[in-house]
Motif scaffolding. Sequence first.
Motif, PDB file in Angstrom:
ATOM      1  N   ILE A  76       0.817  -1.299  -0.086  1.00  0.00           N
ATOM      2  CA  ILE A  76       0.095  -0.083  -0.066  1.00  0.00           C
ATOM      3  C   ILE A  76       1.188   1.327  -0.145  1.00  0.00           C
ATOM      4  N   ALA A  77       2.015   1.270   0.974  1.00  0.00           N
ATOM      5  CA  ALA A  77       2.674   2.476   0.923  1.00  0.00           C
ATOM      6  C   ALA A  77       3.441   2.649  -0.376  1.00  0.00           C
ATOM      7  N   ARG A  78       4.002   1.539  -0.890  1.00  0.00           N
ATOM      8  CA  ARG A  78       4.719   1.727  -2.307  1.00  0.00           C
ATOM      9  C   ARG A  78       3.957   2.209  -3.268  1.00  0.00           C
ATOM     10  N   LYS A  79       2.462   1.785  -3.356  1.00  0.00           N
ATOM     11  CA  LYS A  79       1.633   2.290  -4.499  1.00  0.00           C
ATOM     12  C   LYS A  79       1.306   3.858  -4.217  1.00  0.00           C
ATOM     13  N   LEU A  80       1.134   4.033  -2.861  1.00  0.00           N
ATOM     14  CA  LEU A  80       0.605   5.568  -2.801  1.00  0.00           C
ATOM     15  C   LEU A  80       1.870   6.445  -2.848  1.00  0.00           C
ATOM     16  N   LEU A  81       3.116   5.903  -2.591  1.00  0.00           N
ATOM     17  CA  LEU A  81       4.296   6.915  -2.918  1.00  0.00           C
ATOM     18  C   LEU A  81       4.562   7.015  -4.684  1.00  0.00           C
ATOM     19  N   LYS A  82       4.406   5.758  -5.176  1.00  0.00           N
ATOM     20  CA  LYS A  82       4.490   6.024  -6.649  1.00  0.00           C
ATOM     21  C   LYS A  82       3.663   6.597  -7.347  1.00  0.00           C
ATOM     22  N   GLU A  83       2.369   6.487  -7.028  1.00  0.00           N
ATOM     23  CA  GLU A  83       1.381   7.466  -7.779  1.00  0.00           C
ATOM     24  C   GLU A  83       1.254   8.950  -6.952  1.00  0.00           C
ATOM     25  N   LYS A  84       2.063   9.156  -6.316  1.00  0.00           N
ATOM     26  CA  LYS A  84       2.542  10.448  -5.468  1.00  0.00           C
ATOM     27  C   LYS A  84       0.947  10.981  -5.155  1.00  0.00           C
ATOM     28  N   LYS A  85       0.381   9.873  -4.519  1.00  0.00           N
ATOM     29  CA  LYS A  85      -1.070  10.430  -3.554  1.00  0.00           C
ATOM     30  C   LYS A  85      -0.902  10.948  -2.100  1.00  0.00           C
TER      31      LYS A  85
ATOM     32  N   ALA B  15      10.338   1.075  16.087  1.00  0.00           N
ATOM     33  CA  ALA B  15      10.612   2.498  15.937  1.00  0.00           C
ATOM     34  C   ALA B  15       9.879   3.089  14.940  1.00  0.00           C
ATOM     35  N   PRO B  16       9.242   4.426  15.067  1.00  0.00           N
ATOM     36  CA  PRO B  16       8.341   5.182  14.246  1.00  0.00           C
ATOM     37  C   PRO B  16       9.409   5.361  12.905  1.00  0.00           C
ATOM     38  N   CYS B  17       8.744   5.430  11.615  1.00  0.00           N
ATOM     39  CA  CYS B  17       9.612   5.740  10.451  1.00  0.00           C
ATOM     40  C   CYS B  17       8.894   6.382   9.546  1.00  0.00           C
ATOM     41  N   PHE B  18       9.499   7.353   8.804  1.00  0.00           N
ATOM     42  CA  PHE B  18       8.998   8.207   7.794  1.00  0.00           C
ATOM     43  C   PHE B  18       9.374   7.697   6.457  1.00  0.00           C
ATOM     44  N   ILE B  19       8.462   7.185   5.504  1.00  0.00           N
ATOM     45  CA  ILE B  19       8.991   6.483   4.165  1.00  0.00           C
ATOM     46  C   ILE B  19       8.488   7.632   3.193  1.00  0.00           C
ATOM     47  N   LYS B  20       9.590   7.967   2.508  1.00  0.00           N
ATOM     48  CA  LYS B  20       9.238   9.133   1.451  1.00  0.00           C
ATOM     49  C   LYS B  20       9.475   8.774   0.093  1.00  0.00           C
ATOM     50  N   SER B  21      10.088   7.320  -0.320  1.00  0.00           N
ATOM     51  CA  SER B  21      10.084   6.841  -1.593  1.00  0.00           C
ATOM     52  C   SER B  21       9.654   5.545  -1.607  1.00  0.00           C
ATOM     53  N   PRO B  22       9.090   4.971  -2.918  1.00  0.00           N
ATOM     54  CA  PRO B  22       8.751   3.595  -2.958  1.00  0.00           C
ATOM     55  C   PRO B  22       9.759   2.726  -2.658  1.00  0.00           C
ATOM     56  N   ASP B  23      10.949   2.817  -2.987  1.00  0.00           N
ATOM     57  CA  ASP B  23      12.022   2.016  -2.512  1.00  0.00           C
ATOM     58  C   ASP B  23      12.264   1.779  -1.146  1.00  0.00           C
ATOM     59  N   GLN B  24      11.808   2.699  -0.285  1.00  0.00           N
ATOM     60  CA  GLN B  24      11.879   2.499   1.407  1.00  0.00           C
ATOM     61  C   GLN B  24      10.821   1.702   1.824  1.00  0.00           C
ATOM     62  N   ALA B  25       9.784   1.347   1.167  1.00  0.00           N
ATOM     63  CA  ALA B  25       8.568   0.977   1.529  1.00  0.00           C
ATOM     64  C   ALA B  25       8.851  -0.519   2.277  1.00  0.00           C
ATOM     65  N   ASP B  26       9.924  -1.335   1.928  1.00  0.00           N
ATOM     66  CA  ASP B  26       9.912  -2.485   2.460  1.00  0.00           C
ATOM     67  C   ASP B  26      10.453  -2.405   3.965  1.00  0.00           C
ATOM     68  N   ARG B  27      10.832  -1.346   4.405  1.00  0.00           N
ATOM     69  CA  ARG B  27      11.262  -1.191   5.744  1.00  0.00           C
ATOM     70  C   ARG B  27      10.111  -1.129   6.850  1.00  0.00           C
ATOM     71  N   LEU B  28       8.930  -1.125   6.134  1.00  0.00           N
ATOM     72  CA  LEU B  28       7.539  -1.042   7.191  1.00  0.00           C
ATOM     73  C   LEU B  28       7.560  -2.603   7.632  1.00  0.00           C
ATOM     74  N   ILE B  29       7.175  -2.349   9.051  1.00  0.00           N
ATOM     75  CA  ILE B  29       6.758  -3.697   9.570  1.00  0.00           C
ATOM     76  C   ILE B  29       5.442  -3.438  10.416  1.00  0.00           C
ATOM     77  N   TRP B  30       4.843  -4.673  11.012  1.00  0.00           N
ATOM     78  CA  TRP B  30       3.790  -4.572  11.840  1.00  0.00           C
ATOM     79  C   TRP B  30       3.887  -5.828  13.010  1.00  0.00           C
ATOM     80  N   ASN B  31       4.078  -5.584  14.098  1.00  0.00           N
ATOM     81  CA  ASN B  31       3.611  -6.547  15.132  1.00  0.00           C
ATOM     82  C   ASN B  31       3.244  -6.311  16.470  1.00  0.00           C
TER      83      ASN B  31
END
Length: 279
Positions: free
Chosen positions: A9-18, A35-51
């Motif tokens: 979802i994050a990758r798509k949102l950033l790629k489409e500049k939404k 840790a909280p993180c701020f993802i600003k480009s599609p290639d950073q989306a793999d950093r996101l996790i959930w647990n």
Amino acid sequence: MKDKKIQDIARKLLKEKKVDVVIGFEKGTLPSCVAPCFIKSPDQADRLIWNSFCGNNLANYLPKRKDKIGIVAKGCDSRSIVVLIQENQIKREQLYIIGIPCEGMTDKNNVLHDYCLICEHKNPVIYDVLVGEKVKENKKKDKYKEVEKFEKKSSSDKWQYLELELSKCIRCNACRNACPTCYCKECFIDQEKPRWVGTTNNLSDIIFFHLGRIFHQAGRCTDCGACVRACPMNIDLRQFTQKITKDGEALFDYETGLDIEIKPPFTTFKEDDSQDFIK
């Protein structure tokens, strides 16, 4: 599984500049830590996790932002987002909310936090996309069990308990800084002209600060636990904010952060409100 969906979802949102940024969680530097993180480009989306350690309330990073934001939000976070929209700290149209149904957050020993055990809003109340199926809500009748015990104490015992708890405070302001609704550019305790509150570690200054902050949370606290998680002295701040929340529900039939169209009780009034001074 949720990691992959959030990343996609994050990758798509950033790629489409939404959105300009996606606020979520990434691995921390210690085990059982995120840790909280701020993802600003599609290639950073793999950093996101959930647990189950993603307990931080990310709404804390929203006030006064002007950009378009994607944000990961569980139930309590989403309610804080509603409060911030109600208070004009962020606009709904700036946000793309990635809602996460939540079974509860755990400490480093994998034990559910107290506030998660009594949470009645595990599913986000507002979102643009939901990651995963909704979970069964928990309608416990005894969510104010500890508050009711406190209410039964005599006035002197209540004061003694308050002094005992707050005497642990070292004035680090972590509770204030972790709270998404403590967003004032200059907190009243930091003001020098006029100086409202002393900044010493004197118990009277400490109590004055906390009582002011507790009352400031009336109709705004979502019991996300950010303050107690941040407190290095393990002060039971929820005992006091829950009391304010309970009274707000009883007096104004209002539950915090459920609907952006309903004005919070302390920003409006009705002639049939229970306080005589209104009339």
